[in-house]
Design a protein around this motif. Structure first.
Motif, mmCIF file in Angstrom:
data_model
loop_
_atom_site.group_PDB
_atom_site.id
_atom_site.type_symbol
_atom_site.label_atom_id
_atom_site.label_comp_id
_atom_site.label_asym_id
_atom_site.label_seq_id
_atom_site.Cartn_x
_atom_site.Cartn_y
_atom_site.Cartn_z
ATOM 1 N N LEU A 161 38.865 -41.969 -18.198
ATOM 2 C CA LEU A 161 40.214 -42.464 -18.432
ATOM 3 C C LEU A 161 40.941 -41.471 -19.331
ATOM 4 O O LEU A 161 40.483 -41.178 -20.438
ATOM 5 N N GLY A 162 42.060 -40.968 -18.856
ATOM 6 C CA GLY A 162 42.902 -40.114 -19.681
ATOM 7 C C GLY A 162 44.129 -40.891 -20.115
ATOM 8 O O GLY A 162 44.760 -41.552 -19.290
ATOM 9 N N VAL A 163 44.460 -40.834 -21.391
ATOM 10 C CA VAL A 163 45.637 -41.544 -21.910
ATOM 11 C C VAL A 163 46.548 -40.510 -22.568
ATOM 12 O O VAL A 163 46.201 -39.919 -23.590
ATOM 13 N N LEU A 164 47.698 -40.305 -21.956
ATOM 14 C CA LEU A 164 48.669 -39.323 -22.430
ATOM 15 C C LEU A 164 49.863 -40.056 -23.023
ATOM 16 O O LEU A 164 50.528 -40.834 -22.331
ATOM 17 N N ALA A 165 50.117 -39.840 -24.300
ATOM 18 C CA ALA A 165 51.249 -40.479 -24.960
ATOM 19 C C ALA A 165 52.529 -39.715 -24.640
ATOM 20 O O ALA A 165 52.509 -38.505 -24.424
#
Length: 326
Positions: A161-165
């Motif tokens: 899972l990649g979470v990019l703000a």
């Protein structure tokens, strides 16, 4: 082996509480509620050639947040600039993913593999972030502050899972593929309140076929903050995005093996039939979907009764749409 033959996910047509414990819910007269005679829908006029100069309001009161091509050759994309109340035309990128709210859009340039660009609509500046290769469509959180990426290392087959703000910070959270087993179309999306991301879970005891979606035993929720698994929900299908969930979190529209269904989140029982896999759940019992045969947005109730429809501008005919609250 998890993730064989991953299929492309459908375009997104695409407040409230998180999916939580629920009492039994029903929709319509039966679980297979047949659609009866349709009332005369309230017709809305087609937008004019200058449609991009103002916010395009859809049946039910939500708005078009953006429209994007999804590959080559790229087409002009449109992103709602909420400050000006107009749509920005963007034609430099193969993919442009508008947020449901906020002022930062995600862009993909195929000449910059492994990167996502964050386009600030206020300054027109693009900040490129190295994310590694991702598969499927990125999914914005409901508040437009974070982007969930389905990251796949093709060399090892490992999923993360990649979470990019929207501000540019990026974190990657590996997923235990043996414990959280998914095949076919596997992608991370969000719950309606944005507190969790969702990954489909394949039923390992069910036969699989390339001619129909793989059977699901439910969906696994993870924290977007640290990737920690938080909860399992026995939902037998794939929610298309955060707006698939009802505002109270008790029901969800999923893509099931036999078509779109409305499911009770608490017990996993099918309680109704939806008209589209990517139905957007508005307030109460109102659902919004795109009629691709006519390029119109259609408002229905949970029993499938048509309430209103509105033509879309011809420029959006072959684009993927993002909608959001007004």
């Amino acid at each position: 082996v998890p993730y064989p033959g991953l299929r492309a996910d459908p375009p997104a047509v695409v407040g409230g509480g998180a999916p939580g414990p629920s009492t039994s819910a029903t929709v319509g007269p039966s679980a297979s509620a047949a659609i009866g005679p349709e009332p005369v829908p309230s017709a809305e006029p087609a937008p004019g050639d200058d449609w991009a100069r103002r916010v395009l309001t859809l049946p039910g009161g939500w708005v078009l947040a953006g429209a994007s091509s999804t590959g080559t050759p790229s087409s002009t994309a449109y992103v709602l600039d909420r400050d000006s109340g107009r749509y920005r035309a963007v034609d430099r990128y193969e993919e442009v993913w508008a947020p449901p709210s906020g002022h930062v859009a995600a862009v993909v340039d195929y000449e910059r593999p492994g990167e996502i660009g964050l386009l600030d609509l206020r300054t027109e500046a693009v900040r490129w972030v190295s994310t590694g290769p991702h598969i499927m469509t990125p999914h914005w959180s409901p508040d437009g502050r974070r982007l969930a990426l389905t990251v796949l290392d093709k060399a090892t087959g490992k999923l993360a899972l990649g979470v990019l703000a929207a501000g540019g910070s990026y974190r990657v959270h590996p997923v235990d593929q043996k414990k959280y087993y998914c095949t076919d179309r596997c992608f991370f999306t969000w719950t309606r309140d944005g507190r969790n991301v969702v990954l489909q879970q394949t039923d390992p005891t069910a036969p699989t076929s390339e001619s129909q979606p793989h059977a699901r035993r439910g969906v696994q929720l993870f924290s977007p903050d640290d990737g920690r698994p938080t909860r399992f929900l026995p939902v037998p299908g794939d929610p298309a995005g955060p707006w698939s969930w009802s505002p109270d979190g008790r029901l969800v529209v999923v893509k099931g093996q036999d078509g779109p269904r409305i499911v009770d989140v608490g017990n996993g029982k099918i309680v109704g039939t939806a008209l589209a896999d990517d139905d957007v759940w508005l307030a109460g019992d109102r659902l919004l979907h795109r009629d691709r045969s006519t390029n119109e947005m259609v408002l229905v109730d949970v029993e499938g009764q048509e309430l209103a429809r509105k033509p879309l501008p011809p420029a959006l005919d072959n684009l993927s749409l993002t909608v959001g609250p007004a």
